[in-house]
Motif scaffolding. Sequence first.
Motif, PDB file in Angstrom:
ATOM      1  N   ASP A   1     -13.761  14.912   0.606  1.00  0.00           N
ATOM      2  CA  ASP A   1     -13.835  13.300   0.896  1.00  0.00           C
ATOM      3  C   ASP A   1     -12.837  12.575   0.983  1.00  0.00           C
ATOM      4  O   ASP A   1     -12.610  11.434   1.519  1.00  0.00           O
TER       5      ASP A   1
ATOM      6  N   VAL B   1      -0.839   2.929   0.156  1.00  0.00           N
ATOM      7  CA  VAL B   1       0.356   3.699  -0.559  1.00  0.00           C
ATOM      8  C   VAL B   1       1.286   2.512  -0.881  1.00  0.00           C
ATOM      9  O   VAL B   1       1.735   1.756  -0.199  1.00  0.00           O
TER      10      VAL B   1
ATOM     11  N   LEU C   1       9.537   1.760  -4.916  1.00  0.00           N
ATOM     12  CA  LEU C   1      10.011   3.075  -5.853  1.00  0.00           C
ATOM     13  C   LEU C   1       9.295   2.777  -7.130  1.00  0.00           C
ATOM     14  O   LEU C   1       9.373   1.740  -7.909  1.00  0.00           O
TER      15      LEU C   1
ATOM     16  N   ASP D   1     -13.344  10.704   3.635  1.00  0.00           N
ATOM     17  CA  ASP D   1     -12.535  11.205   4.621  1.00  0.00           C
ATOM     18  C   ASP D   1     -13.520  12.287   5.382  1.00  0.00           C
ATOM     19  O   ASP D   1     -13.000  12.726   6.591  1.00  0.00           O
TER      20      ASP D   1
ATOM     21  N   GLU E   1      -4.892  -0.538  12.709  1.00  0.00           N
ATOM     22  CA  GLU E   1      -5.779  -0.009  11.978  1.00  0.00           C
ATOM     23  C   GLU E   1      -6.420   0.995  12.530  1.00  0.00           C
ATOM     24  O   GLU E   1      -6.863   1.960  12.117  1.00  0.00           O
TER      25      GLU E   1
ATOM     26  N   LYS F   1      -3.981   3.877  12.783  1.00  0.00           N
ATOM     27  CA  LYS F   1      -3.925   4.396  11.405  1.00  0.00           C
ATOM     28  C   LYS F   1      -5.156   5.312  11.118  1.00  0.00           C
ATOM     29  O   LYS F   1      -4.742   6.766  10.727  1.00  0.00           O
TER      30      LYS F   1
ATOM     31  N   LYS G   1      -4.875   9.414  10.740  1.00  0.00           N
ATOM     32  CA  LYS G   1      -5.699  10.158   9.761  1.00  0.00           C
ATOM     33  C   LYS G   1      -6.716  11.157   9.871  1.00  0.00           C
ATOM     34  O   LYS G   1      -6.500  12.217   9.375  1.00  0.00           O
TER      35      LYS G   1
ATOM     36  N   ILE H   1      -4.493  14.277  10.794  1.00  0.00           N
ATOM     37  CA  ILE H   1      -4.154  14.852   9.522  1.00  0.00           C
ATOM     38  C   ILE H   1      -5.087  15.662   8.964  1.00  0.00           C
ATOM     39  O   ILE H   1      -5.014  16.743   8.377  1.00  0.00           O
ATOM     40  N   ALA H   2      -6.325  14.963   8.893  1.00  0.00           N
ATOM     41  CA  ALA H   2      -7.471  15.722   8.368  1.00  0.00           C
ATOM     42  C   ALA H   2      -7.830  16.996   9.090  1.00  0.00           C
ATOM     43  O   ALA H   2      -8.104  17.914   8.585  1.00  0.00           O
TER      44      ALA H   2
ATOM     45  N   ASN I   1       4.485  -0.329   8.440  1.00  0.00           N
ATOM     46  CA  ASN I   1       3.374   0.280   7.342  1.00  0.00           C
ATOM     47  C   ASN I   1       3.780   1.476   6.845  1.00  0.00           C
ATOM     48  O   ASN I   1       3.724   2.588   7.465  1.00  0.00           O
ATOM     49  N   LEU I   2       3.856   1.725   5.582  1.00  0.00           N
ATOM     50  CA  LEU I   2       4.615   2.674   4.829  1.00  0.00           C
ATOM     51  C   LEU I   2       3.593   3.980   4.908  1.00  0.00           C
ATOM     52  O   LEU I   2       4.059   5.145   5.111  1.00  0.00           O
ATOM     53  N   GLU I   3       2.521   3.648   4.850  1.00  0.00           N
ATOM     54  CA  GLU I   3       1.266   4.701   4.836  1.00  0.00           C
ATOM     55  C   GLU I   3       1.394   5.259   5.981  1.00  0.00           C
ATOM     56  O   GLU I   3       1.136   6.651   6.227  1.00  0.00           O
TER      57      GLU I   3
ATOM     58  N   LYS J   1       4.171   7.460   6.454  1.00  0.00           N
ATOM     59  CA  LYS J   1       4.509   8.852   5.852  1.00  0.00           C
ATOM     60  C   LYS J   1       3.336   9.746   6.439  1.00  0.00           C
ATOM     61  O   LYS J   1       3.615  11.034   6.547  1.00  0.00           O
TER      62      LYS J   1
ATOM     63  N   LEU K   1       4.215  13.476   7.689  1.00  0.00           N
ATOM     64  CA  LEU K   1       3.454  14.640   7.369  1.00  0.00           C
ATOM     65  C   LEU K   1       3.159  15.329   8.710  1.00  0.00           C
ATOM     66  O   LEU K   1       3.362  16.713   8.623  1.00  0.00           O
TER      67      LEU K   1
ATOM     68  N   MET L   1       6.541  17.078  10.167  1.00  0.00           N
ATOM     69  CA  MET L   1       6.776  18.303   9.389  1.00  0.00           C
ATOM     70  C   MET L   1       6.249  19.680   9.823  1.00  0.00           C
ATOM     71  O   MET L   1       6.522  20.664   9.909  1.00  0.00           O
TER      72      MET L   1
ATOM     73  N   ASN M   1      15.164  -0.308   1.637  1.00  0.00           N
ATOM     74  CA  ASN M   1      14.280   0.192   0.534  1.00  0.00           C
ATOM     75  C   ASN M   1      14.571   1.562   0.270  1.00  0.00           C
ATOM     76  O   ASN M   1      14.749   2.497   1.196  1.00  0.00           O
ATOM     77  N   PRO M   2      15.041   1.930  -1.026  1.00  0.00           N
ATOM     78  CA  PRO M   2      15.323   3.340  -1.266  1.00  0.00           C
ATOM     79  C   PRO M   2      14.243   4.270  -1.079  1.00  0.00           C
ATOM     80  O   PRO M   2      14.449   5.430  -0.630  1.00  0.00           O
ATOM     81  N   LEU M   3      13.046   3.816  -1.151  1.00  0.00           N
ATOM     82  CA  LEU M   3      11.816   4.814  -1.228  1.00  0.00           C
ATOM     83  C   LEU M   3      11.871   5.152   0.349  1.00  0.00           C
ATOM     84  O   LEU M   3      11.724   6.420   0.900  1.00  0.00           O
TER      85      LEU M   3
END
Lengths: 430, 949
Positions: A116, A165, A169, B3, B28, B31, B35, B38-39, B62-64, B67, B71, B74, B99-101
């Motif tokens: 899920d 998310v 940091l 999901d 949206e 995104k 997802k 990725i799933a 949008n950071l998500e 990311k 993913l 990679m 932003n260091p992140l």
Amino acid sequence: MRSKEAQWSTAEMIHSLFLVNPSGDIFLEKHWKSVISRSVCDYFLEAREKALDPEDVPPVISTPHHYLISIYRDKLFFLSVIQTEVPPLFVIEFLHRVAEMIQDYFGECSETVVKDNMVMVYELLEEMLDNGFPLATESNVLKEMIKPPNILRSVVNTLTGSSNVGDTLPTGQLSTIPWRRVGVKYTNNEAYFDVVEEIDAIIDKSGTTVFAEIQGVVEACVKLSGMPDLTLSFMNPRLLDDVSFHPCVRYKRWESERVLSFIPPDGNFTLMTYHVNAQNLVAIPVYVKHSISFFDSGSGGRLDLTVGPKQTMGKTVEGVMVTVHMPKTILSVNLTATQGSYTYDNGTKLLTWDIGKLNPQKLPNMRGSLSLQTGAPKPEENPSLNIDLKIQQLAISGLKVNRLDMFGEKYKPFKGVKYITKAGKFQVRM
Amino acid sequence: MTDSKYFTTTKKGEIFELKAELNSDKKEKKKEAVKKVIASMTVGKDVSALFPDVVNCMQTDNLELKKLVYLYLMNYAKSQPDMAIMAVNTFVKDCEDPNPLIRALAVRTMGCIRVDKITEYLCEPLRKCLKDEDPYVRKTAAVCVAKLHDINAQLVEDQGFLDTLKDLISDSNPMVVANAVAALSEIAESHPNSNLLDLNPQSINKLLTALNECTEWGQIFILDCLANYAPRDDRESQSICERVTPRLSHANSAVVLSAVKVLMKFMEMLPKDLDYYGTLLKKLAPPLVTLLSAEPELQYVALRNINLIVQKRPEILKHEMKVFFVKYNDPIYVKLEKLDIMIRLASQANIAQVLAELKEYATEVDVDFVRKAVRAIGRCAIKVEQSAERCVSTLLDLIQTKVNYVVQEAIVVIKDIFRKYPNKYESVIATLCENLDSLDEPEARAAMIWIVGEYAERIDNADELLESFLEGFHDESTQVQLQLLTAIVKLFLKKPTETQELVQQVLSLATQDSDNPDLRDRGYIYWRLLSTDPVAAKEVVLAEKPLISEETDLIEPTLLEELICHIGTLASVYHKPPSAFVEGSRGVMHKRLPARTGSGESTESPDVGAAAGGSVPEAAPSVIPSQGDLLGDLLNLDLGPPSSTGPPPSSSGSMGGMDLLGGGLDSLLGGDIGGSPAMGAGFGVAPAVMPASLNAPMGGGLGDLFDLGGGVGMPMGAYVPPKTVWLPAMKAKGLEISGTFARRAGVIQMELTLTNKAMSVMTDFAIQFNRNSFGLAPAGPLQVLSPLNPNQTIEVSLPLSTVGPVMKMEPLNNLQVAVKNNIDVFYFSCQYPISMLFVEDGKMERQVFLATWKDIPNENESQFQIKDCHLNSDAVSNKLGASNIFTIAKRTVDGQDMLYMSIKLSNGIWVLSELRVQAGNPNYTISLKCRAPEVSQCVFQSYEAVLKN
């Protein structure tokens, strides 16, 4: 010349992770370096086939090109693939963290929950490991990176399009106290500690203690604002034979003063585990009188069990449950219990007697007949008996918290300590 | 919503739909689409076709979403390298983000994209990130260096990233230090000789400081790194130990075990009378015990390591026996390990408890476990002499249970007890005999038969008992048949009058009715012994047997030392040296425990801890199993036509080679292949075990083999000894075989000349080798294409492999061969020049050579003289080089040339040598060093043969 000889042993690297359900289906795979075909799991599945019980699958399996290290937890296999020399404990510890993370985020660790929340699990795994190196495994750091799901937020997210998310940091990530974030705020400041002790014991036929030790753990639930610095002291710390601490505990203070001094993580965490294995210190709270016999004719036998209190320190023993692993050839049982009820599962050959509270005036007894499969000989193996029990408000080792002090913050927190004793692997041989 | 909705789409058109959604204008929707992609990926579906569409979503705030795209990248960049380039710009830009992140995320992801083209673009951003003001970015960048190194090592070195990484060891942030250490460790694994981190007291101090402050995982990296340091003296050793001990209280078991490794290693340097030494010993026990209350998988790894620790330092856990007691619901793998450790810890003090436990286990449900428990009782008896009696009576009790597998297991171990304590417990034989009928496993039957034979004189009806087994002789397994044969012969020697018939019966069963060559051989030997010299027979068969040793499964001490240095690793779980099994570990080095050094003794670092073993496999010496039952094995040759269906060796080519070097040149080339007197003895065995039906005597003529004088020198090229007659016609019903060995283009060839000197045609040739020291075996069938007519000669070249079964021979280069044709089977022995086994890649690197030379103990060195050789050192070097003896370095001292040479044998054994050549002196001195010194003699002979021809 010495530098020439300086060399490095190992590179800690977890290559891939597979989650496998009990029927052998792979329902999640994550690769940190390059993709490894899931056919590598066949070696594992083969071992799984061979093992009688899922618990018996060896945790380290070698294949021609990889090593497979797995754990079995919550009825799921967490299977990692390793290509170079890696400390297996490192991997196993990490796999347990993955399971704990899933539990922590989604309330349970199961195939359904993972399916899920597939994408979030995947994102989390990515945060936990980079190139096979653990990155963020502390729950509070992870939760700042990826917010745990809750119904309200998913509604809000759907409406506003905002995300799960975190985009800053995590504050704990780099400080010397990575387990705590800054800016924690509560209206009610409280700190609760549970001292939980489990008795592991083997009692032989005659009732003599062959082996006994206490596994203790101090679980904490700390909800305090700011950066509290706590000191927890015991009345009798010298009882503790061996201790392992949460990284927040200052080891030096323990060494010199035997007090736990720490800045706590926010929320629930395990502060310390310990064990007491000096035999004379381990009280055995109950005894079992048992007799099992089989008729020479081979048709059946008799079972008679009585449970009674032994060293209970004046407390009531509750939640008593006796589980007997019966010989393979026992077909059915016909028993009468003076207290509680019993079930017998013919598939697993487990006889479970749920007794409940132990009344010292009227000891629970269960007796009756056992019938064997027709034609089966007298069973060769001796059954073993497992006991579950609970004693509230008692740490059986006698460990007592003396006091909890807080420094660094001005407010007055609520404090509480609870003790509980349970049976761990407590078994009686028949 | 969960999901699982992402999986509801139907298979058909799925990709198409996703493509449309990915290209949607709505954020949206995009995104959600990513997802879904990725799933699909997480469950192993191939969604690589969407690469360009997903990468298009990468530029976003949008950071998500970012990311998620990362993913995806990679996972699939490797399969779409050209497309991956599209992503580079965004990465470079993100590495500059405030932003260091995001900076960290970008550098981390870039490193995971294993595409060569991308790596060049990565260098600049990585350099910046390594010096970033934010430690989170620095620590991520450190790991990235390791990733990049894995893709392109040269680039990392050229760009100076290794130095930057080394600098990070001194970073102010402990997490950065830990990651730098981890990255360096990974890089160093592929560079065993690189000087990556100068471990010195200063850097050690930094590591120890970081150890206290970094995360649990970082602690493991640092501890594993510390374990490689060689402290200068006992004081430094103690101070490191003191600072590592607190780690024993860590909640993470991997940290605990790594700390145990460091302590176990460094405590080796502490004087035993030091108070601190005792304190440390006491501190080690509780954490090890605590590991056993962890999850079963952790317990398992802990137990495998504890198994090593109790062998090295039994005193640590000697009082902790009880924690190893087995709980009935432990997983089987934990049970078996606990049992092993219980036996290791068994001593006179605790044996009663242990036995009571073992007896309890013997009534458990799990058959494997029960068996092992019964065996354990036997091992206790053998280990703790005082307990033997009690063990025997426990075993008798167990036999009384009549549980079939328990009885059988018990009888097997009682046999061992009899061997350890002869003439002590014979009173139990009667009880054992009662159970004769229930034994159905070969090992138990064989054990029982052994007992009856060994104590035949005390068992009144021994003949009846043994006779009862004879009835089904042919249905028994070989093990039982052999044992029965021996037992009856023993019986006959002890009670000759009544058992003559029985012994004849068994001998005829073994020699005439059996197809098993082992059995036949043994039968013939007994037969001949008994018929020629009964006194000798008695001496041989009833000889006093060597006592069996105490603990049979102890790990050999040097391996144990090495494994102690690898506590916590896979090596420690498998109890094998790291070099033995981890693939791709390029040049694993051997570790040794440090020697004890007093602080006052020396300031020079001791040559310890990190002896660079190069790539010499430590296990090599053990590759050759000891010479086992040679008699038994000699004829264990299956002479069916080889089943290998590989292509036949191109006969025209090899025949051509033959003409040039073989055949006609025979008389010109001569050689001394270094026969030693031992040869004779080796052969002496052969005829004795020949089946009687082959009554052709064979021993005598073999002397011919050595009668070859020195010959004419050969032009450059690998040394090939001349052909010699291996099998004279008179011994082989007219078939004469002569031959030699050659190494051509890396392949070992056995070159044979077959001559038919009989009157009839020969066909159906086949060849088979006995097990031999280097596993030589025919790589294909013997190609004799046409039938061999009378007086015809044929040249055959048989390519050999070195992957056959191995058994140590005496002399080492002895090869026993069987050749079959339509007439019969013939056996002969020959010796091959060991230089055939010198492989082409035997040139060792100088550094490795030096280190290895030092590492091989001096007692493995042997010196020889080569006399009357008139070559200068260059000619020597060339000549040897042609035979794969490689000169690595040459040094001239006082007019004397020192040549350093290396040889690698086909089984991986390295032989290092130093040859001293003095101008004008025809006598050379040669020193050979090898981990398997038994090959030295043969190698020396090869030197001589090569140089003199």
